[in-house]
Design a protein around this motif. Sequence first.
Motif, PDB file in Angstrom:
ATOM      1  N   GLU A 153       4.847  23.321   2.618  1.00  0.00           N
ATOM      2  CA  GLU A 153       3.573  22.920   2.202  1.00  0.00           C
ATOM      3  C   GLU A 153       3.209  21.540   2.317  1.00  0.00           C
ATOM      4  O   GLU A 153       2.189  21.097   2.705  1.00  0.00           O
ATOM      5  CB  GLU A 153       3.146  23.521   0.629  1.00  0.00           C
ATOM      6  CG  GLU A 153       1.978  23.245   0.265  1.00  0.00           C
ATOM      7  CD  GLU A 153       1.932  23.840  -1.210  1.00  0.00           C
ATOM      8  OE1 GLU A 153       1.260  22.788  -1.988  1.00  0.00           O
ATOM      9  OE2 GLU A 153       2.375  24.699  -1.672  1.00  0.00           O
ATOM     10  N   PHE A 154       4.384  20.824   1.864  1.00  0.00           N
ATOM     11  CA  PHE A 154       3.996  19.281   1.952  1.00  0.00           C
ATOM     12  C   PHE A 154       3.946  18.779   3.681  1.00  0.00           C
ATOM     13  O   PHE A 154       3.079  18.053   3.538  1.00  0.00           O
ATOM     14  CB  PHE A 154       5.219  18.813   1.147  1.00  0.00           C
ATOM     15  CG  PHE A 154       5.372  17.143   1.368  1.00  0.00           C
ATOM     16  CD1 PHE A 154       4.624  16.167   0.997  1.00  0.00           C
ATOM     17  CD2 PHE A 154       6.241  16.873   2.231  1.00  0.00           C
ATOM     18  CE1 PHE A 154       4.882  14.860   1.229  1.00  0.00           C
ATOM     19  CE2 PHE A 154       6.335  15.406   2.694  1.00  0.00           C
ATOM     20  CZ  PHE A 154       5.708  14.608   2.136  1.00  0.00           C
ATOM     21  N   VAL A 155       4.784  19.456   4.343  1.00  0.00           N
ATOM     22  CA  VAL A 155       4.835  18.860   5.628  1.00  0.00           C
ATOM     23  C   VAL A 155       3.368  19.318   6.262  1.00  0.00           C
ATOM     24  O   VAL A 155       3.093  18.365   7.207  1.00  0.00           O
ATOM     25  CB  VAL A 155       6.022  19.507   6.406  1.00  0.00           C
ATOM     26  CG1 VAL A 155       5.905  19.415   7.936  1.00  0.00           C
ATOM     27  CG2 VAL A 155       7.371  19.155   5.891  1.00  0.00           C
ATOM     28  N   ARG A 156       2.994  20.475   5.849  1.00  0.00           N
ATOM     29  CA  ARG A 156       1.593  20.990   6.730  1.00  0.00           C
ATOM     30  C   ARG A 156       0.454  19.816   6.005  1.00  0.00           C
ATOM     31  O   ARG A 156      -0.309  19.994   6.708  1.00  0.00           O
ATOM     32  CB  ARG A 156       1.354  22.435   6.160  1.00  0.00           C
ATOM     33  CG  ARG A 156       1.989  23.253   6.932  1.00  0.00           C
ATOM     34  CD  ARG A 156       1.695  24.734   6.946  1.00  0.00           C
ATOM     35  NE  ARG A 156       1.594  25.283   5.404  1.00  0.00           N
ATOM     36  CZ  ARG A 156       2.641  25.593   4.881  1.00  0.00           C
ATOM     37  NH1 ARG A 156       3.729  26.028   5.560  1.00  0.00           N
ATOM     38  NH2 ARG A 156       2.679  26.202   3.593  1.00  0.00           N
ATOM     39  N   SER A 157       0.635  19.353   4.926  1.00  0.00           N
ATOM     40  CA  SER A 157      -0.351  18.341   4.442  1.00  0.00           C
ATOM     41  C   SER A 157      -0.430  16.960   5.030  1.00  0.00           C
ATOM     42  O   SER A 157      -1.389  16.361   4.878  1.00  0.00           O
ATOM     43  CB  SER A 157      -0.334  18.211   2.837  1.00  0.00           C
ATOM     44  OG  SER A 157       0.693  17.540   2.408  1.00  0.00           O
ATOM     45  N   VAL A 158       0.741  16.598   5.553  1.00  0.00           N
ATOM     46  CA  VAL A 158       0.880  15.156   6.347  1.00  0.00           C
ATOM     47  C   VAL A 158       0.103  15.182   7.369  1.00  0.00           C
ATOM     48  O   VAL A 158       0.070  15.837   8.558  1.00  0.00           O
ATOM     49  CB  VAL A 158       2.407  14.899   6.532  1.00  0.00           C
ATOM     50  CG1 VAL A 158       2.543  13.548   7.260  1.00  0.00           C
ATOM     51  CG2 VAL A 158       3.218  14.860   5.370  1.00  0.00           C
TER      52      VAL A 158
END
Length: 166
Positions: A153-158
């Motif tokens: 989820e974090f990676v998709r937000s970068v």
Amino acid sequence: MAATLPVPIEFRLPEGWLPARPEGFDAEGVAFAAVHPQPDAGFAANITIDGGFPKDGVTLEEIADASVERLRAFAGSVVVEHRREVGSQESPALTQRLAFSAGADGGDVRDLVQSQVYLVFVDTGDPHKRAMVRLALTATAAQHDSVLEDFQEFVRSVRPDSGAGG
């Protein structure tokens, strides 16, 4: 002292994750770190961000290999469990999952897993200029799979910081 990233980015931490205090986190070259609120056997899963400017001709695989070697300097045996190139020609990326054991402050050895994502940002004005950002999740082997979805989820937000902030 925290490092700076080669390109400004914006991201959203998964719910519950907390930014790490610089004095409580020892990782040279890290620009940002966050910790999971529920440690496993005394080890807090963490997300770190670092990066740099790769030299011309250096591939993401070579950068990932160098990361494995740096980890071997303090962890000894490091196993590359998975590695895959993702992304596109215009926006290359690489993911890898590493397994290793490392000593804790009390001398206990912990089995850890680190998932890494390498993102390349190409300068639209000069495609020969590249910036690389590495995102990493480190957790105990027992906790890794339960926090992996948060990391994804974090990676998709970068994304690159547009500077429009508010």
